[in-house]
Design an enzyme around this catalytic site. Structure first.
Site, PDB file in Angstrom:
ATOM      1  N   THR A  22       0.815  -1.210   0.000  1.00 25.07           N
ATOM      2  CA  THR A  22       0.000   0.000   0.000  1.00 25.07           C
ATOM      3  C   THR A  22       0.849   1.260   0.000  1.00 25.07           C
ATOM      4  O   THR A  22       1.962   1.268   0.554  1.00 25.07           O
ATOM      5  CB  THR A  22      -0.893   0.028   1.258  1.00 25.07           C
ATOM      6  OG1 THR A  22      -1.522   1.303   1.346  1.00 25.07           O
ATOM      7  CG2 THR A  22      -0.093  -0.189   2.533  1.00 25.07           C
ATOM      8  N   TYR A  24      -2.334   0.170   9.848  1.00 24.28           N
ATOM      9  CA  TYR A  24      -2.497  -0.524   8.561  1.00 24.28           C
ATOM     10  C   TYR A  24      -1.195  -0.444   7.757  1.00 24.28           C
ATOM     11  O   TYR A  24      -0.655  -1.462   7.301  1.00 24.28           O
ATOM     12  CB  TYR A  24      -3.661   0.101   7.783  1.00 24.28           C
ATOM     13  CG  TYR A  24      -3.734  -0.351   6.346  1.00 24.28           C
ATOM     14  CD1 TYR A  24      -3.959  -1.687   6.031  1.00 24.28           C
ATOM     15  CD2 TYR A  24      -3.559   0.561   5.299  1.00 24.28           C
ATOM     16  CE1 TYR A  24      -4.006  -2.099   4.709  1.00 24.28           C
ATOM     17  CE2 TYR A  24      -3.615   0.155   3.983  1.00 24.28           C
ATOM     18  CZ  TYR A  24      -3.834  -1.174   3.689  1.00 24.28           C
ATOM     19  OH  TYR A  24      -3.870  -1.595   2.378  1.00 24.28           O
TER      20      TYR A  24
END
Ligand code: UDP
Length: 330
Positions: free
Chosen positions: A120, A144
């Site tokens: 990501t 995250y």
């Protein structure tokens, strides 16, 4: 066309996973989906071979990898909401790191040495640059991003230790839907910008909230690089071919984005224009864990994979997503 190679797509029933299984099949790979259907959808597996199982189930994964003679794993299964990761970080480390280790151990036990990993843009955090390139320091601002960066570190160390060949694809903002309407974005609860705006346009929400209008950006709202999910799927197909062609174990992180940023306000305007619907928009405080701006420099993926985004102008993204949501709600 067939390549004769068998690919296990872990988390293949989800948003990016289901577009990638379509693209891999169309490229001639034999695809098996491995998913626990906690967030994925059975009808997003089409007529593919499916094994239901948990990412943490190492014995089951080992058996599947051996039985299906898997050449390469594409790993999508993860918790993905940055905001939620601030509220419940343990869940993110458990699912995204600990369970991924079970997959990696299974791959080692089954002697599968090729992996394409979903990473990501959140590994970069806030940086004072116009575009994010892969070699910048990684400084995630939410659990995250930390969880994905931890796995990247594990993959790096697995090169020499176990001879693993892997690519981590650092996506920017996955969006849009299959142009033929076969699959699209279906999160429950939905937290992502474009689906929420479309739900507001469809009257399924009575208003939309902009999270933060005081960022250091031209209009005060956050800037993101929205990339069409079918372009991401094409990036995975290219990455699978790339890792399978490598002659030496290696790890590389590669950005998949467009190089163009759009503010939340711009996306709101685009959804209103494409849908020809108006809806209430409220200006709200910032959401925890949101960097002000994330825009990709994707030169590395272009050069290594021969990949570039082809469907990712904002109007196409919103049009395809709008078409998918409207068709599904008829
Ligand atoms: N966003 C927003 N309102 C919402 C949901 C998202 O203003 O109801 C903003 C969010 O703050 C971020 C951008 O839209 O700046 C994209 O958020 P999303 O959750 O879609 O993806 P992320 O960038 O967090 O991966």
């Amino acid at each position: 066309m067939t390549t004769g190679k068998n690919i296990l797509v872990v988390g293949g029933a989800g948003f990016i996973g289901s577009h990638t299984t379509l693209a891999l099949s169309e490229a001639g790979y034999n695809v098996t989906v491995y998913d626990n259907f906690s967030t994925g959808h059975r009808d997003a597996c089409f007529d593919l071979d499916v094994v239901e199982g948990d990412l943490s189930d190492q014995p089951k994964l080992t058996a599947v990898l051996k039985d299906k003679d898997i050449a390469c794993v594409v790993h999508f299964a993860a918790l993905i909401e940055a905001g939620q990761s601030v509220i419940d970080p343990y869940a993110f480390y458990e699912n995204n790191v600990a369970a991924t280790l079970a997959l990696l151990q299974a791959m080692r036990a089954a002697d599968v040495g090729h992996l394409v990993f979903s990473s990501t843009a959140a590994v970069y955090g806030n940086q004072d640059v116009d575009m994010l390139s892969e070699d910048l320091p990684k400084q995630p601002v939410n659990p995250y991003g930390h969880s994905k960066l931890m796995v990247e570190t594990v993959l790096q160390t697995a090169v020499d230790a176990y001879g693993l060949t892997s690519v981590a694809l650092r996506y920017f903002n996955a969006s849009g839907a299959d142009a033929k309407g076969r699959t699209g974005e279906r999160h429950d609860p939905e937290t992502h910008l474009i689906p929420l705006l479309i739900q507001a346009a469809l009257g399924q929400r009575d208003h939309f909230k902009i999270f933060g209008t005081d960022y250091d950006t031209p209009d005060g709202s956050c800037i993101r690089d929205y990339i069409h999910v079918s372009d991401l799927a094409a990036g995975h197909v290219a990455a699978v071919g790339y890792v399978l062609r490598r002659t030496q174990p290696s790890f590389e992180g590669m950005n998949l984005g467009t190089g163009t940023g759009h503010s939340v306000r711009e996306v709101v305007d685009t959804v209103k224009r494409v849908s020809e619907r108006d809806f209430r928009v409220d200006e709200c405080p910032r959401r925890a864990g949101d960097p002000a701006k994330l825009v990709a420099d994707s030169t590395r993926a272009q050069q290594a994979l021969g990949w570039h985004a082809q469907h990712s102008d904002l109007d196409t993204i919103v049009r395809d997503a709008w078409h998918f949501f409207r068709t599904r709600n008829r």
